[in-house]
Design an enzyme around this catalytic site. Structure first.
Site, PDB file in Angstrom:
ATOM      1  N   HIS A 294      86.161 116.299  40.782  1.00 27.67           N
ATOM      2  CA  HIS A 294      87.181 116.274  41.829  1.00 27.67           C
ATOM      3  C   HIS A 294      88.461 117.004  41.420  1.00 27.67           C
ATOM      4  O   HIS A 294      89.181 117.523  42.269  1.00 27.67           O
ATOM      5  CB  HIS A 294      87.499 114.815  42.216  1.00 27.67           C
ATOM      6  CG  HIS A 294      86.391 114.203  43.031  1.00 27.67           C
ATOM      7  ND1 HIS A 294      85.881 112.952  42.779  1.00 27.67           N
ATOM      8  CD2 HIS A 294      85.673 114.694  44.082  1.00 27.67           C
ATOM      9  CE1 HIS A 294      84.903 112.690  43.646  1.00 27.67           C
ATOM     10  NE2 HIS A 294      84.762 113.735  44.436  1.00 27.67           N
TER      11      HIS A 294
ATOM     12  N   CYS B 210      87.114 109.041  43.948  1.00 28.17           N
ATOM     13  CA  CYS B 210      85.888 108.241  43.705  1.00 28.17           C
ATOM     14  C   CYS B 210      86.271 107.089  42.779  1.00 28.17           C
ATOM     15  O   CYS B 210      87.454 106.877  42.507  1.00 28.17           O
ATOM     16  CB  CYS B 210      84.775 109.109  43.093  1.00 28.17           C
ATOM     17  SG  CYS B 210      85.139 109.696  41.425  1.00 28.17           S
TER      18      CYS B 210
ATOM     19  N   CYS C 269      92.794 114.249   6.803  1.00 27.22           N
ATOM     20  CA  CYS C 269      93.057 113.317   5.694  1.00 27.22           C
ATOM     21  C   CYS C 269      92.307 111.999   5.884  1.00 27.22           C
ATOM     22  O   CYS C 269      92.005 111.309   4.920  1.00 27.22           O
ATOM     23  CB  CYS C 269      94.558 113.080   5.546  1.00 27.22           C
ATOM     24  SG  CYS C 269      95.350 112.628   7.088  1.00 27.22           S
TER      25      CYS C 269
ATOM     26  N   HIS D  99      99.338 110.300   8.798  1.00 28.23           N
ATOM     27  CA  HIS D  99      98.684 110.781   7.584  1.00 28.23           C
ATOM     28  C   HIS D  99      98.050 109.596   6.847  1.00 28.23           C
ATOM     29  O   HIS D  99      98.569 108.482   6.891  1.00 28.23           O
ATOM     30  CB  HIS D  99      99.753 111.455   6.704  1.00 28.23           C
ATOM     31  CG  HIS D  99      99.215 112.029   5.431  1.00 28.23           C
ATOM     32  ND1 HIS D  99      98.191 112.951   5.402  1.00 28.23           N
ATOM     33  CD2 HIS D  99      99.580 111.824   4.126  1.00 28.23           C
ATOM     34  CE1 HIS D  99      97.944 113.284   4.139  1.00 28.23           C
ATOM     35  NE2 HIS D  99      98.762 112.608   3.356  1.00 28.23           N
TER      36      HIS D  99
END
Length: 851
Positions: free
Chosen positions: A223, A193, A324, A811
């Protein structure tokens, strides 16, 4: 028998927790008290909420609940054995609370012991547990169920997989077909599709197919599942989630998200090189541990002995596993006096008026977090060792340094597919998400997020006719482009790149990193340059033409947040970060970027909408009608006679009201057709909600610019909005700002209309300082958006830095200037900063200098 009689009056209020109940037995709803705290924790036997000693009376007064389970963890001296040494211990049977243990405890001499008892208010009558002989069976069952209940943070939503994922049984033996399929890094589409989102790559044959429809709006036609039913190929990976750290893998056979330990090999089969950057524990590649130039070391100030800081405002936050980004943003937010006043200053009022379940209330959880960070209760210097010995003999009072923002994170990320996961996130997107929540949950008369809000004046010019259009929009972040071409050390960079390639080819250690040095002035210059407008339709020529846009500040905020746009996508699938050094100034003056409005000699573009091409879709007609009504601010009176005519045919009254409203009072027959077209919809009989004009504006604006480069809205949605007469760039902007939700995107467009209609030409000659507020549109109701305009001169007081190669990994840490010196906040570690790496930040916080 006596105890049984004592409990009789309260029996109807004692509940046994069921599977859907959240039991909060490790943390108070209003503070960071836990069974480890001196006063222990009281858990309500009816609501299963936990309360520390100073908050329990409030819950008792508010609810009249009398029976609580009191939980306390003690530290006791071990009993010495006959041989003089401590007795050898089996696994400690006296520990039944699911708490983290304090690593400072000397486990040779001391141990933990948990205690549970029932407490009856208001007299604080105590019953020790277990007490099977005397307690009614129901009470014993309720206490046992409560003690064995799972953590309340195991999510109910299907889109957050906080439980540990299991490795799929298919991962090891997965057969991959040699069919020559190669997957490009972008531009995917379902092969059955036209969907371009929620796509899954089958790891057996490389087919790309759409997933199934989820309640959060991420959808598909299923699908990928159909393909599994036809072929039996069990594993698929979600496109767009592949990072150096892993990817989201689903097993159709096991019907759950799984881990695929061989994911790198499985992806490489289809030409996807995900682990080009295999990151080790500290985020450094094994082959580039070099002198301290790596951003990981510079940003965390590794190799320098940092002095820990304690006391109010120097409280660390525990990392809950890639949280964090949240810690860094919240430390910065609560260093701002307006947020301190709004939440911590109003704490007694917020707590007293909090709803019956305070864990699900934004303002309560903000006040709790702010108080946790600012009170100093959770940031005390360690005691000297000889003192500890003496205290231990009596009763060890464990020192809890730092807070765990688990309840806060669980609440504010609820229902958000990204923030509710355990993956790393973009701190800038989280900042905007937070501002959005602050906007939607007013606290007191002033909204603290007003300090960040400013107006941007966008000037669009048709290059052919030279005519212009001025529009305003609200924003919260100044996004600065990285002007790579202005690097001052180009020669070194070229030499480094050559050496790096040679070293890679010869498999030798890489040379020492050379980072591009970019002047801040060049980034500011790039911000103010005109940019091309995609697909510009000129109302002067009534045709498509070349257009350029420049942005200026129609107002300057009290606090200026500057994001450096470091993240881009490489062709190899990998979101890349520009590792650059920018000389960010301590003092910043952007007065020259003040908007000036229409200038003498400038001619405005005529106010003509592009031609409308109407698709045959009743939904679009309905939206166009909504737009028509909004743009002229018509509050339609609903024609009640048509409503009654339809209701007499047996349709629900609310559905009839909606039908008449959405068809613009054009009579019962037109409304009847609307009903037939919409009968199948789940909200067919829900009451009609007519949003106030601009009601959604602030949330839309808050999300503005919050979506990364990878999120190009689906072409179908863009086409629908263009067909309604809007410019392409506006359509894309609106969809990006609302996470590709068509109806919210239209809301967004309605709440950012062109200001020509409301601007009075006489104002243009006014003093520019005042004019910032003059031609503002009603963004949040008729009084105009709340802004705090003033001079454009600022001083730096904080910055958030990111280490790692993309927003999806790595981080974050935060540096803040407090009491005249820089402090580094690195999760639980809060220390005086020796060398704040101001040139490597990602988000900078500036405060206006009072004139």
């Amino acid at each position: 028998g006596d105890l049984g009689e004592l409990l009789v009056p309260y029996m109807p209020t004692i509940r046994v927790p069921k599977s859907g109940d959240r039991v909060y037995k490790t943390e108070c709803a209003f503070s960071y008290d836990s069974p480890d705290s001196e006063g222990g924790l009281y858990v309500c036997m009816n609501t299963f909420l936990g309360f520390g000693r100073e908050h329990i009376e409030r819950h008792y007064r508010k609810t009249g609940q009398c029976v609580y389970l009191h939980l306390k963890r003690h530290v006791v001296e071990k009993v010495p054995g006959a041989s003089g040494g401590a007795l050898p211990k089996r696994r400690n049977a006296k520990l039944f609370l699911d708490l983290e243990t304090n690593s400072d405890l000397n486990s040779d001499d001391f141990e933990y012991e948990d205690e549970a008892k029932l407490v009856i208010f208001p007299d604080h009558y105590e019953i020790s547990l277990p007490n099977i002989e005397e307690l009614p069976a129901l009470v014993t069952i309720a206490c046992d169920a409560l003690l064995s209940a799972k953590s309340p943070y195991r999510k109910q939503e299907p889109d957050s997989w906080e439980e540990e994922l299991q490795a799929s049984k298919h991962a090891k033996t997965l057969v991959q077909l040699d069919n020559g399929v190669r997957i490009p890094p972008s531009g995917w589409k379902c092969s059955k599709c036209d969907l371009r989102e929620n796509l899954w790559l089958n790891l057996t044959d490389g087919s790309v197919l759409c997933g199934k429809w989820f309640f959060d709006g991420s959808g598909g036609n299923g699908h990928a599942m159909e393909h599994y039913k036809e072929t039996g190929y069990p594993l698929a990976v979600k496109l767009g989630t592949i990072t150096p750290d892993g990817a989201d893998v689903y097993s159709f056979d096991e019907e759950e998200p799984v881990l695929d330990p061989h994911i790198a090999k499985h992806l490489a089969h289809f030409g996807i090189d995900m682990l080009q950057m295999q990151v080790t524990e500290n985020g450094l590649r094994d082959n580039d541990i070099k002198p301290r130039v790596s951003e990981w070391e510079v940003i965390q100030e590794a190799g320098v002995k940092l002095k820990p800081m304690y006391g109010p405002g120097y409280t660390g936050m525990k990392n809950l596993g890639n949280s964090c980004y949240l810690n860094a943003v919240m430390q910065a937010i609560f260093s701002i006096p307006e947020f301190q006043r709004a939440y911590v200053g109003n704490l007694p009022r917020i707590f007293d008026y909090s709803p019956l379940d305070p864990t699900q209330d934004f303002n309560t959880q903000m006040a709790k977090l702010g108080h946790g960070l600012l009170s100093g209760q959770y940031s005390k210097p360690p005691m000297k060792s000889e003192l500890i010995e003496q205290v231990m003999k009596e009763e060890h009072k464990p020192q809890h340094n730092g807070i765990s923002p688990r309840m806060f994170k669980a609440f504010i990320s609820k229902g958000h597919p990204e923030f509710s996961s355990n993956r790393q996130q973009d701190a800038q997107e989280f900042f905007l998400h937070l501002i959005n929540l602050v906007e939607r949950n007013p606290v007191g008369s002033e909204n603290p997020s007003d300090v960040f809000r400013f107006l941007v004046e966008e000037r669009t010019q048709c290059c052919q006719s030279r005519k212009v259009r001025y529009t305003d929009r609200v924003d919260y972040i100044m996004q600065l482009p990285v002007a790579m071409e202005a690097a001052t050390n180009k020669d070194e960079l070229i030499a480094y790149e050559l050496k790096r390639r040679e070293a890679e080819a010869a498999r030798r250690p890489l040379p020492e990193l050379v980072r591009a040095k970019i002047p801040f002035s060049a980034c500011l210059q790039a911000f103010s340059e005109p940019s091309n407008v995609e697909d510009f339709w000129s109302s002067a020529l009534q045709a498509k033409s070349a257009g350029v846009k420049t942005s200026r500040f129609a107002s300057f905020p009290e606090y200026l947040v500057v994001q450096i746009k470091k993240f881009t996508f490489g062709l190899d699938w990998i979101p890349k970060k520009l590792d650059v050094s920018i000389d960010m100034p301590d003092f910043l003056d952007i007065s020259h970027l003040r908007a000036r409005g229409l200038q003498p000699g400038e001619e405005e573009l005529p106010d003509i909408a592009p031609p409308i091409v109407i698709p045959d879709d009743p939904k679009v007609d309905e939206i166009r009608l909504l737009y028509f009504r909004r743009s002229f601010l018509v509050a339609l009176d609903i024609d009640e006679s048509s409503v009654m005519q339809l209701a007499e045919m047996g349709f629900p009254l609310e559905a009839c009201r909606k039908a008449v409203y959405y068809t613009g009072n054009l009579g019962a027959e037109v409304a009847f057709n609307w009903i037939i077209a919409h009968m199948e919809e789940p909200d067919f009989a829900e009451p009609l909600v007519i949003p106030a004009f601009g009601e959604v504006a602030s949330s839309g604006a808050a999300a503005l610019g919050a979506v990364g480069l990878d999120n190009q809205p689906p072409e179908e949605m863009v086409a629908i909005i263009i067909s309604m007469g809007f410019q392409r760039n506006l359509a894309i902007q609106a969809l990006k700002a609302t996470n590709n939700n068509l109806e919210r995107a239209l809301e967004w467009i309605f709440s950012h209309p062109d200001p020509e209609e409301e601007s009075d030409p006489a104002l243009d000659t006014m003093d520019m300082e005042n004019n910032a507020n003059a031609n503002i549109l009603a963004d949040t109701g008729s009084e105009g958006p709340r802004i705090k305009d003033g001079p454009g001169r600022y001083e730096l007081f904080g910055f958030i830095s990111h280490m790692g190669t993309s927003t999806m990994s790595g981080h974050y840490v935060c540096h803040l200037r407090k009491e005249g010196r820089w402090v580094i906040y690195n999760d639980l570690r809060v220390c005086a900063s020796e060398r704040p790496p101001k040139d490597l930040g990602y988000i900078y916080f500036y405060h206006r200098i009072p004139s």
